[in-house]
Structure formats: structure tokens, C-alpha cells
Design a protein around this motif. Structure first.
Motif, PDB file in Angstrom:
ATOM      1  N   LYS A  19       6.248   5.135  -2.146  1.00 53.13           N
ATOM      2  CA  LYS A  19       7.172   6.047  -1.395  1.00 53.13           C
ATOM      3  C   LYS A  19       7.246   5.506  -0.035  1.00 53.13           C
ATOM      4  O   LYS A  19       6.285   4.866   0.458  1.00 53.13           O
ATOM      5  CB  LYS A  19       6.738   7.492  -1.378  1.00 53.13           C
ATOM      6  N   GLY A  20       8.160   6.026   0.813  1.00 49.13           N
ATOM      7  CA  GLY A  20       8.252   5.700   2.267  1.00 49.13           C
ATOM      8  C   GLY A  20       9.314   4.839   2.481  1.00 49.13           C
ATOM      9  O   GLY A  20      10.493   4.538   1.963  1.00 49.13           O
ATOM     10  N   PRO A  21       9.655   4.682   4.046  1.00 43.73           N
ATOM     11  CA  PRO A  21      10.839   3.914   4.563  1.00 43.73           C
ATOM     12  C   PRO A  21      11.307   2.686   3.855  1.00 43.73           C
ATOM     13  O   PRO A  21      12.466   2.206   3.585  1.00 43.73           O
ATOM     14  CB  PRO A  21      10.518   3.942   5.887  1.00 43.73           C
ATOM     15  N   LYS A  22      10.196   1.808   3.786  1.00 43.93           N
ATOM     16  CA  LYS A  22      10.373   0.509   3.078  1.00 43.93           C
ATOM     17  C   LYS A  22      10.971   0.659   1.607  1.00 43.93           C
ATOM     18  O   LYS A  22      11.881  -0.034   1.096  1.00 43.93           O
ATOM     19  CB  LYS A  22       8.881  -0.270   3.111  1.00 43.93           C
ATOM     20  N   THR A  74       7.812   0.124  -6.488  1.00 39.69           N
ATOM     21  CA  THR A  74       9.058   0.802  -6.040  1.00 39.69           C
ATOM     22  C   THR A  74       9.979   1.159  -7.120  1.00 39.69           C
ATOM     23  O   THR A  74      10.556   2.420  -7.111  1.00 39.69           O
ATOM     24  CB  THR A  74      10.218  -0.178  -4.999  1.00 39.69           C
ATOM     25  N   LEU A  75      10.252   0.362  -8.056  1.00 42.96           N
ATOM     26  CA  LEU A  75      11.078   0.815  -9.181  1.00 42.96           C
ATOM     27  C   LEU A  75      10.673   1.831 -10.188  1.00 42.96           C
ATOM     28  O   LEU A  75      11.493   2.629 -11.043  1.00 42.96           O
ATOM     29  CB  LEU A  75      11.846  -0.399 -10.031  1.00 42.96           C
ATOM     30  N   ILE A  85      14.505  -0.767   0.249  1.00 42.58           N
ATOM     31  CA  ILE A  85      14.303  -1.759  -1.013  1.00 42.58           C
ATOM     32  C   ILE A  85      15.444  -0.978  -2.107  1.00 42.58           C
ATOM     33  O   ILE A  85      16.245  -1.803  -2.399  1.00 42.58           O
ATOM     34  CB  ILE A  85      13.176  -1.957  -1.586  1.00 42.58           C
ATOM     35  N   ILE A  86      15.515   0.429  -2.170  1.00 34.74           N
ATOM     36  CA  ILE A  86      16.468   0.891  -3.140  1.00 34.74           C
ATOM     37  C   ILE A  86      17.759   0.764  -2.612  1.00 34.74           C
ATOM     38  O   ILE A  86      18.885   0.336  -3.272  1.00 34.74           O
ATOM     39  CB  ILE A  86      15.769   2.336  -3.406  1.00 34.74           C
ATOM     40  N   ARG A  87      18.092   0.924  -1.370  1.00 33.65           N
ATOM     41  CA  ARG A  87      19.129   1.006  -0.942  1.00 33.65           C
ATOM     42  C   ARG A  87      20.022  -0.310  -0.841  1.00 33.65           C
ATOM     43  O   ARG A  87      20.990  -0.408  -1.444  1.00 33.65           O
ATOM     44  CB  ARG A  87      19.342   1.638   0.796  1.00 33.65           C
ATOM     45  N   VAL A  92      15.042  -8.254   3.392  1.00 35.00           N
ATOM     46  CA  VAL A  92      14.321  -7.251   3.046  1.00 35.00           C
ATOM     47  C   VAL A  92      13.024  -7.940   2.424  1.00 35.00           C
ATOM     48  O   VAL A  92      13.197  -8.559   1.025  1.00 35.00           O
ATOM     49  CB  VAL A  92      14.684  -6.299   2.159  1.00 35.00           C
ATOM     50  N   LYS A  93      11.848  -8.167   2.767  1.00 35.14           N
ATOM     51  CA  LYS A  93      10.736  -9.193   2.405  1.00 35.14           C
ATOM     52  C   LYS A  93      10.073  -8.197   1.319  1.00 35.14           C
ATOM     53  O   LYS A  93       9.556  -7.228   1.751  1.00 35.14           O
ATOM     54  CB  LYS A  93       9.833  -9.613   3.152  1.00 35.14           C
TER      55      LYS A  93
END
Length: 77
Positions: free
Chosen positions: A50-53, A44-45, A57-59, A34-35
Motif C-alpha cells: 500500500k502507499g503513494p508509490k 502491488t497487483l 503504479i496502479i494509476r 515509474v521505476k
């Protein structure tokens, strides 16, 4: 999971309690395919992306941190 803590908060909490940095997490994410960079990871944090990427990243971040805690816990047992 820990009460009402959402995934983003949980990641930040796990980083803090394990004395890990966002740079460490970014490097781990890259090692897992995951780049991302510091700006994207931070956004993200903090919930501004928002979104699939972001979902990926969270998963993957949670998987990495849960694995880290399991390994470290075995080491201290």
C-alpha cells in the motif's frame, strides 16, 4: 469500469486478455518514469503493498493499458 472489478483486478485482467506480461508492464512503467521491479509490481497487483508509490503504479498501469488497447483497437479496425 467492468462491474465491480477493482483496479488491481482490472490490470491483471487487461494484461491477460491482451496477452501481455508483467515484465512488459514493468518496462512500460519504467519508460513512463515509474521505476519498479517484479516483486514490487507483483505485491502491488496482489494487494499486499500500500502507499503513494502503489497508487502511482496502479494509476500509470491503467493509463498504459488503456492507451495500448486504444492503439491496438485502431489497428484492427
Amino acid at each position: 469500469r467492468f462491474g465491480q472489478m477493482d483496479d488491481r483486478t482490472l490490470i491483471r485482467w487487461k494484461l491477460k486478455t491482451n496477452h501481455l506480461t508483467s515484465v512488459w508492464l514493468i518496462n512500460q512503467l519504467e519508460a513512463h518514469g515509474v521505476k519498479t521491479d517484479k516483486a514490487e509490481a507483483t505485491n502491488t497487483l496482489n494487494g499486499s503493498r500500500k502507499g503513494p508509490k502503489v497508487d502511482e503504479i496502479i494509476r500509470v498501469s491503467l493509463e498504459i493499458l488503456e492507451h495500448y488497447e486504444k492503439v491496438m483497437d485502431q489497428g484492427s479496425a
